[in-house]
Design a protein around this motif. Structure first.
Motif, short mmCIF file in Angstrom:
data_model
loop_
_atom_site.label_atom_id
_atom_site.label_comp_id
_atom_site.label_asym_id
_atom_site.label_seq_id
_atom_site.Cartn_x
_atom_site.Cartn_y
_atom_site.Cartn_z
N LEU A 281 0.83 -1.21 0.00
CA LEU A 281 0.00 0.00 0.00
C LEU A 281 0.86 1.26 0.00
O LEU A 281 0.51 2.27 -0.61
N LEU B 190 -6.28 -10.59 -0.31
CA LEU B 190 -6.39 -12.01 -0.63
C LEU B 190 -5.04 -12.73 -0.66
O LEU B 190 -4.97 -13.92 -0.37
N ILE B 191 -4.01 -12.02 -1.04
CA ILE B 191 -2.71 -12.69 -1.11
C ILE B 191 -1.65 -11.90 -0.34
O ILE B 191 -0.49 -11.81 -0.75
N SER B 192 -2.08 -11.35 0.79
CA SER B 192 -1.19 -10.49 1.56
C SER B 192 0.02 -11.24 2.08
O SER B 192 1.07 -10.68 2.26
N PRO C 90 -12.80 -3.23 -0.27
CA PRO C 90 -12.13 -1.93 -0.15
C PRO C 90 -12.39 -1.15 -1.43
O PRO C 90 -12.64 -1.75 -2.48
N PHE C 91 -12.31 0.15 -1.34
CA PHE C 91 -12.50 0.95 -2.54
C PHE C 91 -11.37 0.68 -3.54
O PHE C 91 -11.57 0.53 -4.73
N CYS C 92 -10.16 0.60 -2.99
CA CYS C 92 -8.99 0.45 -3.86
C CYS C 92 -8.76 -1.00 -4.27
O CYS C 92 -8.65 -1.89 -3.42
N PRO C 93 -8.69 -1.27 -5.57
CA PRO C 93 -8.52 -2.63 -6.06
C PRO C 93 -7.20 -3.27 -5.61
O PRO C 93 -7.13 -4.48 -5.43
N VAL C 94 -6.18 -2.45 -5.44
CA VAL C 94 -4.90 -2.98 -4.97
C VAL C 94 -5.09 -3.57 -3.57
O VAL C 94 -4.57 -4.64 -3.24
N GLU C 95 -5.87 -2.87 -2.78
CA GLU C 95 -6.11 -3.32 -1.41
C GLU C 95 -6.90 -4.63 -1.40
O GLU C 95 -6.65 -5.50 -0.58
N THR C 96 -7.82 -4.77 -2.32
CA THR C 96 -8.56 -6.02 -2.44
C THR C 96 -7.61 -7.18 -2.70
O THR C 96 -7.67 -8.22 -2.06
N THR C 97 -6.70 -6.95 -3.62
CA THR C 97 -5.76 -8.01 -4.00
C THR C 97 -4.83 -8.36 -2.85
O THR C 97 -4.65 -9.55 -2.54
N VAL C 98 -4.25 -7.36 -2.20
CA VAL C 98 -3.36 -7.68 -1.08
C VAL C 98 -4.14 -8.35 0.04
O VAL C 98 -3.59 -9.16 0.78
N MET D 84 -1.72 -6.07 -9.78
CA MET D 84 -2.60 -6.26 -8.64
C MET D 84 -3.83 -5.37 -8.75
O MET D 84 -4.93 -5.76 -8.37
N HIS E 32 -13.57 -7.10 -8.47
CA HIS E 32 -14.70 -6.26 -8.07
C HIS E 32 -15.88 -6.46 -9.03
O HIS E 32 -17.02 -6.63 -8.60
N GLY F 86 -7.60 -6.76 -9.12
CA GLY F 86 -8.59 -6.30 -8.15
C GLY F 86 -9.81 -5.71 -8.83
O GLY F 86 -10.95 -5.97 -8.42
#
Lengths: 110, 110
Positions: free
Chosen positions: A26, B18-20, B8-16, A96, A104, A100
Motif C-alpha cells: 500500500l 487475498l494474497i497479503s 475496499p474501494f482500492c482494487p490494490v487493497e482487495t488483492t493484497v 494487482m 470487483h 482487483g
DNA sequence: CAGTATCCAGAGCGATACTG
DNA sequence: CAGTATCGCTCTGGATACTG
C-alpha cells in the motif's frame, strides 16, 4: 531483506521477501503517484498506525525501494519517494490493481 | 477475506487482502504448475510448517482461490489445484517472478 | 498420508507519552 | 510535523502428540 543475505533460489520468493506485507504494497501504491510527505502517507493508507508506517518506511528504505528527504525546516518536513528499484515494481502493483478491478466486477455480478 | 465483507474501494487493497501473506504467494507459485498433493506442497515450500500450510490452504479455499479433492483411499490422498479465480492471478505471480529475476541480476552485478 | 488439537514463545501492533 | 520510546495485549506460528 538484507543485501548480505543469500538470495532465495526462486525469484518469486525474493520478491515476496521484499514486499511480503500488506502495508508495504500500500505504501508503494501511494508513492507510485509521486513524492509524498509522512502525513500524506498516513492519511492515504487507511488503518495504518504511525508506528507501523515508520517501521515499514525504514525497512523499505533499507531495502533500497524508497528514499527519504529531510528538510531542515520548522515544522519539520520529510518526503518519501520511490527509488529506481522501487519504481521498477510498478508492473507488479499494476497487475494487482488490474486483478482487483476484475475481481470487483466479478463480485458485483453475483 | 470474506465475500460478505465490503470490498475496499482500492482494487490494490482487495488483492493484497487475498494474497497479503508470503505463504499464500508461494502456494500459488506451486499450484501454477499443476495439481499438487499436500505432501508435495509441504516439500516444495521451504520452511513452511504443516499447521501453517493447512491454515493457508483452508483460507485460500474459503476465498475461492483453490480447490480441494479428497480421495477415499488408504492411505489418504488429497489434491489441491487452482480454481479459475486462482488461475487468474497468474500474471501477478509472473510479474513477481520477472522482477525477482531482474533483481537477482542486479545484485549479481554489484 | 493428511490432517486436528494443544501448548507456548515471540513477533506484531495499538495506545500513549514524550521530543527535536 | 515527524518522529522515538515504552507497555501490554493479541495473534501468528513452531513443536509436539494424536487420529481417520
Amino acid at each position: 531483506m538484507d543485501k548480505n543475505k543469500v538470495l532465495p533460489f526462486c525469484p518469486v520468493e525474493t520478491t515476496v521477501g521484499l514486499i511480503s506485507n500488506k502495508w508495504k504494497v500500500l505504501i508503494l501504491r501511494e508513492l507510485l503517484s509521486g513524492t509524498k510527505r509522512f502525513g500524506e502517507l498516513k492519511n492515504g493508507i487507511e488503518g495504518i498506525s504511525q508506528k507501523v508506517l515508520t517501521q515499514n518506511l525504514r525497512s523499505m528504505e533499507n531495502d533500497g525501494l524508497i528514499e527519504r528527504q529531510v528538510y531542515a525546516e520548522v515544522p519539520p518536513k520529510v518526503e518519501y519517494f520511490l527509488s529506481d528499484l522501487g519504481n521498477s515494481l510498478r508492473p507488479i502493483i499494476n497487475s494487482m490493481k488490474e486483478w482487483g478491478l476484475g475481481y470487483h466486477e466479478m463480485v458485483k455480478n453475483t
